[in-house]
Write a protein that holds these residues in place. Structure first.
Motif, PDB file in Angstrom:
ATOM      1  N   SER A  38     -31.230  19.618 -22.340  1.00  0.00           N
ATOM      2  CA  SER A  38     -32.112  18.781 -21.942  1.00  0.00           C
ATOM      3  C   SER A  38     -32.401  18.891 -20.432  1.00  0.00           C
ATOM      4  CB  SER A  38     -31.665  17.312 -22.500  1.00  0.00           C
ATOM      5  OG  SER A  38     -32.579  16.179 -21.938  1.00  0.00           O
ATOM      6  N   GLU A  39     -33.518  18.916 -20.244  1.00  0.00           N
ATOM      7  CA  GLU A  39     -33.736  19.102 -18.584  1.00  0.00           C
ATOM      8  C   GLU A  39     -33.844  17.648 -17.901  1.00  0.00           C
ATOM      9  OE1 GLU A  39     -37.471  21.203 -18.209  1.00  0.00           O
ATOM     10  OE2 GLU A  39     -36.840  22.779 -19.132  1.00  0.00           O
ATOM     11  N   THR A  40     -33.838  16.501 -18.510  1.00  0.00           N
ATOM     12  CA  THR A  40     -33.718  15.395 -17.897  1.00  0.00           C
ATOM     13  C   THR A  40     -32.886  14.459 -18.511  1.00  0.00           C
ATOM     14  OG1 THR A  40     -35.472  14.352 -19.037  1.00  0.00           O
ATOM     15  CG2 THR A  40     -36.150  15.418 -16.852  1.00  0.00           C
ATOM     16  N   LYS A  41     -32.004  13.588 -17.955  1.00  0.00           N
ATOM     17  CA  LYS A  41     -31.091  12.692 -18.475  1.00  0.00           C
ATOM     18  C   LYS A  41     -31.947  11.396 -19.436  1.00  0.00           C
ATOM     19  CE  LYS A  41     -26.616  11.815 -19.336  1.00  0.00           C
ATOM     20  NZ  LYS A  41     -26.176  12.558 -20.276  1.00  0.00           N
ATOM     21  N   MET A  42     -31.716  11.305 -20.431  1.00  0.00           N
ATOM     22  CA  MET A  42     -32.282  10.335 -21.258  1.00  0.00           C
ATOM     23  C   MET A  42     -31.296   9.371 -21.955  1.00  0.00           C
ATOM     24  SD  MET A  42     -35.257  11.229 -24.296  1.00  0.00           S
ATOM     25  CE  MET A  42     -35.924  10.094 -25.291  1.00  0.00           C
ATOM     26  N   HIS A  43     -31.697   8.160 -21.996  1.00  0.00           N
ATOM     27  CA  HIS A  43     -30.797   7.233 -22.583  1.00  0.00           C
ATOM     28  C   HIS A  43     -31.645   6.486 -23.610  1.00  0.00           C
ATOM     29  CE1 HIS A  43     -27.349   8.015 -19.974  1.00  0.00           C
ATOM     30  NE2 HIS A  43     -28.497   7.940 -18.799  1.00  0.00           N
ATOM     31  N   ASN A 127     -43.442  11.753 -28.482  1.00  0.00           N
ATOM     32  CA  ASN A 127     -44.558  12.137 -28.675  1.00  0.00           C
ATOM     33  C   ASN A 127     -44.565  13.735 -29.477  1.00  0.00           C
ATOM     34  OD1 ASN A 127     -46.112  10.609 -27.013  1.00  0.00           O
ATOM     35  ND2 ASN A 127     -45.326  11.277 -25.099  1.00  0.00           N
ATOM     36  N   ASP A 128     -43.135  13.751 -29.961  1.00  0.00           N
ATOM     37  CA  ASP A 128     -42.713  15.149 -30.642  1.00  0.00           C
ATOM     38  C   ASP A 128     -42.574  16.235 -29.735  1.00  0.00           C
ATOM     39  OD1 ASP A 128     -42.376  13.727 -33.055  1.00  0.00           O
ATOM     40  OD2 ASP A 128     -44.369  14.241 -33.582  1.00  0.00           O
ATOM     41  N   LYS A 129     -42.377  16.068 -28.422  1.00  0.00           N
ATOM     42  CA  LYS A 129     -42.076  17.072 -27.562  1.00  0.00           C
ATOM     43  C   LYS A 129     -40.756  17.384 -27.643  1.00  0.00           C
ATOM     44  CE  LYS A 129     -41.949  18.330 -22.518  1.00  0.00           C
ATOM     45  NZ  LYS A 129     -41.856  18.124 -21.238  1.00  0.00           N
ATOM     46  N   GLU A 130     -40.257  18.567 -27.743  1.00  0.00           N
ATOM     47  CA  GLU A 130     -39.029  19.114 -27.719  1.00  0.00           C
ATOM     48  C   GLU A 130     -38.170  18.970 -26.513  1.00  0.00           C
ATOM     49  OE1 GLU A 130     -36.338  23.469 -28.342  1.00  0.00           O
ATOM     50  OE2 GLU A 130     -38.258  23.337 -29.448  1.00  0.00           O
ATOM     51  N   ILE A 131     -37.050  18.408 -26.503  1.00  0.00           N
ATOM     52  CA  ILE A 131     -36.092  17.839 -25.386  1.00  0.00           C
ATOM     53  C   ILE A 131     -35.011  18.812 -25.305  1.00  0.00           C
ATOM     54  CG2 ILE A 131     -34.792  16.071 -24.440  1.00  0.00           C
ATOM     55  CD1 ILE A 131     -36.300  14.099 -26.081  1.00  0.00           C
ATOM     56  N   ALA A 132     -34.467  19.171 -26.419  1.00  0.00           N
ATOM     57  CA  ALA A 132     -33.010  19.889 -26.557  1.00  0.00           C
ATOM     58  C   ALA A 132     -33.170  20.668 -27.777  1.00  0.00           C
ATOM     59  CB  ALA A 132     -31.959  19.102 -26.000  1.00  0.00           C
ATOM     60  N   THR A 133     -32.246  21.721 -27.950  1.00  0.00           N
ATOM     61  CA  THR A 133     -32.115  22.453 -29.347  1.00  0.00           C
ATOM     62  C   THR A 133     -30.532  22.754 -29.216  1.00  0.00           C
ATOM     63  OG1 THR A 133     -34.360  22.869 -29.649  1.00  0.00           O
ATOM     64  CG2 THR A 133     -32.689  24.171 -30.766  1.00  0.00           C
ATOM     65  N   ILE A 134     -29.991  22.562 -30.422  1.00  0.00           N
ATOM     66  CA  ILE A 134     -28.495  22.964 -30.583  1.00  0.00           C
ATOM     67  C   ILE A 134     -28.331  23.454 -31.935  1.00  0.00           C
ATOM     68  CG2 ILE A 134     -27.362  21.354 -29.112  1.00  0.00           C
ATOM     69  CD1 ILE A 134     -26.550  19.765 -31.598  1.00  0.00           C
ATOM     70  N   LYS A 158     -20.445  15.897 -37.547  1.00  0.00           N
ATOM     71  CA  LYS A 158     -19.690  15.225 -36.360  1.00  0.00           C
ATOM     72  C   LYS A 158     -20.061  16.103 -35.067  1.00  0.00           C
ATOM     73  CE  LYS A 158     -14.976  14.436 -34.932  1.00  0.00           C
ATOM     74  NZ  LYS A 158     -13.848  14.500 -35.074  1.00  0.00           N
ATOM     75  N   GLU A 159     -20.506  17.372 -35.228  1.00  0.00           N
ATOM     76  CA  GLU A 159     -21.008  17.984 -34.007  1.00  0.00           C
ATOM     77  C   GLU A 159     -22.208  17.712 -33.685  1.00  0.00           C
ATOM     78  OE1 GLU A 159     -19.140  20.581 -31.908  1.00  0.00           O
ATOM     79  OE2 GLU A 159     -17.399  20.014 -33.336  1.00  0.00           O
ATOM     80  N   ILE A 160     -23.180  17.367 -34.326  1.00  0.00           N
ATOM     81  CA  ILE A 160     -24.505  17.011 -34.024  1.00  0.00           C
ATOM     82  C   ILE A 160     -24.372  15.443 -33.564  1.00  0.00           C
ATOM     83  CG2 ILE A 160     -26.744  16.380 -34.926  1.00  0.00           C
ATOM     84  CD1 ILE A 160     -26.547  18.652 -36.775  1.00  0.00           C
ATOM     85  N   ALA A 161     -23.690  14.524 -34.217  1.00  0.00           N
ATOM     86  CA  ALA A 161     -23.521  13.335 -33.556  1.00  0.00           C
ATOM     87  C   ALA A 161     -22.830  13.147 -32.283  1.00  0.00           C
ATOM     88  CB  ALA A 161     -22.785  12.321 -34.723  1.00  0.00           C
ATOM     89  N   GLU A 162     -21.935  13.879 -32.082  1.00  0.00           N
ATOM     90  CA  GLU A 162     -21.232  13.960 -30.905  1.00  0.00           C
ATOM     91  C   GLU A 162     -21.946  14.458 -29.589  1.00  0.00           C
ATOM     92  OE1 GLU A 162     -17.265  16.043 -31.001  1.00  0.00           O
ATOM     93  OE2 GLU A 162     -16.509  14.414 -32.328  1.00  0.00           O
ATOM     94  N   TYR A 163     -22.753  15.501 -29.890  1.00  0.00           N
ATOM     95  CA  TYR A 163     -23.829  15.874 -28.926  1.00  0.00           C
ATOM     96  C   TYR A 163     -24.863  14.674 -28.525  1.00  0.00           C
ATOM     97  CZ  TYR A 163     -27.004  18.737 -26.366  1.00  0.00           C
ATOM     98  OH  TYR A 163     -28.086  19.158 -25.398  1.00  0.00           O
ATOM     99  N   THR A 164     -25.360  14.240 -29.572  1.00  0.00           N
ATOM    100  CA  THR A 164     -26.194  13.012 -29.536  1.00  0.00           C
ATOM    101  C   THR A 164     -25.734  11.940 -28.579  1.00  0.00           C
ATOM    102  OG1 THR A 164     -27.104  13.495 -31.457  1.00  0.00           O
ATOM    103  CG2 THR A 164     -27.776  11.382 -30.566  1.00  0.00           C
ATOM    104  N   LYS A 165     -24.677  11.473 -28.879  1.00  0.00           N
ATOM    105  CA  LYS A 165     -23.705  10.486 -27.938  1.00  0.00           C
ATOM    106  C   LYS A 165     -23.748  10.939 -26.646  1.00  0.00           C
ATOM    107  CE  LYS A 165     -19.553   7.660 -27.539  1.00  0.00           C
ATOM    108  NZ  LYS A 165     -18.169   7.547 -27.988  1.00  0.00           N
ATOM    109  N   GLN A 166     -23.138  12.162 -26.486  1.00  0.00           N
ATOM    110  CA  GLN A 166     -22.828  12.784 -24.837  1.00  0.00           C
ATOM    111  C   GLN A 166     -24.025  12.645 -24.181  1.00  0.00           C
ATOM    112  OE1 GLN A 166     -20.702  16.175 -25.586  1.00  0.00           O
ATOM    113  NE2 GLN A 166     -18.768  15.052 -26.475  1.00  0.00           N
ATOM    114  N   ASN A 167     -25.292  12.995 -24.945  1.00  0.00           N
ATOM    115  CA  ASN A 167     -26.389  13.572 -23.987  1.00  0.00           C
ATOM    116  C   ASN A 167     -27.381  12.344 -24.179  1.00  0.00           C
ATOM    117  OD1 ASN A 167     -25.845  16.592 -23.037  1.00  0.00           O
ATOM    118  ND2 ASN A 167     -24.959  16.402 -24.993  1.00  0.00           N
ATOM    119  N   PHE A 168     -27.357  11.547 -24.761  1.00  0.00           N
ATOM    120  CA  PHE A 168     -28.431  10.547 -25.052  1.00  0.00           C
ATOM    121  C   PHE A 168     -28.078   9.043 -25.208  1.00  0.00           C
ATOM    122  CE2 PHE A 168     -29.985  14.522 -26.723  1.00  0.00           C
ATOM    123  CZ  PHE A 168     -31.000  14.691 -25.937  1.00  0.00           C
ATOM    124  N   LYS A 169     -26.973   8.718 -25.237  1.00  0.00           N
ATOM    125  CA  LYS A 169     -26.334   7.471 -25.267  1.00  0.00           C
ATOM    126  C   LYS A 169     -26.414   6.812 -23.658  1.00  0.00           C
ATOM    127  CE  LYS A 169     -24.845   3.979 -27.667  1.00  0.00           C
ATOM    128  NZ  LYS A 169     -25.706   3.301 -28.414  1.00  0.00           N
TER     129      LYS A 169
END
Length: 169
Positions: A38-43, A127-134, A158-169
């Motif tokens: 992700s290029e910008t921090k998003m919560h 807007n369905d713009k891609e923010i990040a891909t893992i 678990k890996e997807i949930a943890e990435y989501t929390k670390q980068n978007f919570k």
């Protein structure tokens, strides 16, 4: 002399117990590869996870196990609410259940019978713009009666949930 014998027997029983525990526990691993950070921090407080077009055939039961585990992790463990501030479009891109019988027979030696699963998750904004891909990978190498492939599926979730929390919570 009897005390030494009791200590020796106790150590043998302890070693046997540890060996049994190691054999019974599923031996697997999970890892995440960030393809596009992700290029910008998003919560966000709301997330919607859904399946996109997978590149491999995967049994419905395996899809269901993944979906249930991911939803449980996102909405209960990680504290997100169901909504569309952030969308996670995942797809199965590699599926090899391996051989549970071979895992059982070889007891986790080497990678005999190993099962693997790889899931790509794209994070999209409203807007369905891609923010990040893992890419999340789960593996199972051994366990009770050869280890269940569900362990690899759960590792991916678990890996997807943890990435989501670390980068978007």
């Amino acid at each position: 002399m009897k005390a030494n014998t009791r200590i020796f027997k106790g150590l043998i029983y302890l070693s046997l117990l540890i060996t049994i525990i190691i054999i019974l526990v599923g031996c697997g691993a999970g890892k995440t590869m960030v393809l596009k950070p992700s290029e910008t921090k998003m919560h966000v407080s709301t997330v919607d996870a859904f399946e996109g077009d997978s590149t491999v055939n995967i049994p419905e039961e395996a899809k269901s196990v993944f979906r249930e585990k991911l939803n449980k992790l996102l909405y209960k463990s990680e504290g997100f609410q169901k909504g569309n501030e952030l969308k996670i479009r995942y797809r199965f891109i590699q599926y090899n259940p391996g051989s549970q019988f071979t895992r059982y027979m070889w007891g986790g030696l080497g990678n005999m019978g190993e099962g693997t699963l790889t899931i790509e998750a794209k994070y999209l904004d409203t807007n369905d713009k891609e923010i990040a891909t893992i890419q999340s990978e789960g593996k199972i190498g051994s366990g009770v009666f050869g280890g269940s492939f569900n362990y690899a599926i759960e590792k991916c979730a678990k890996e997807i949930a943890e990435y989501t929390k670390q980068n978007f919570k």
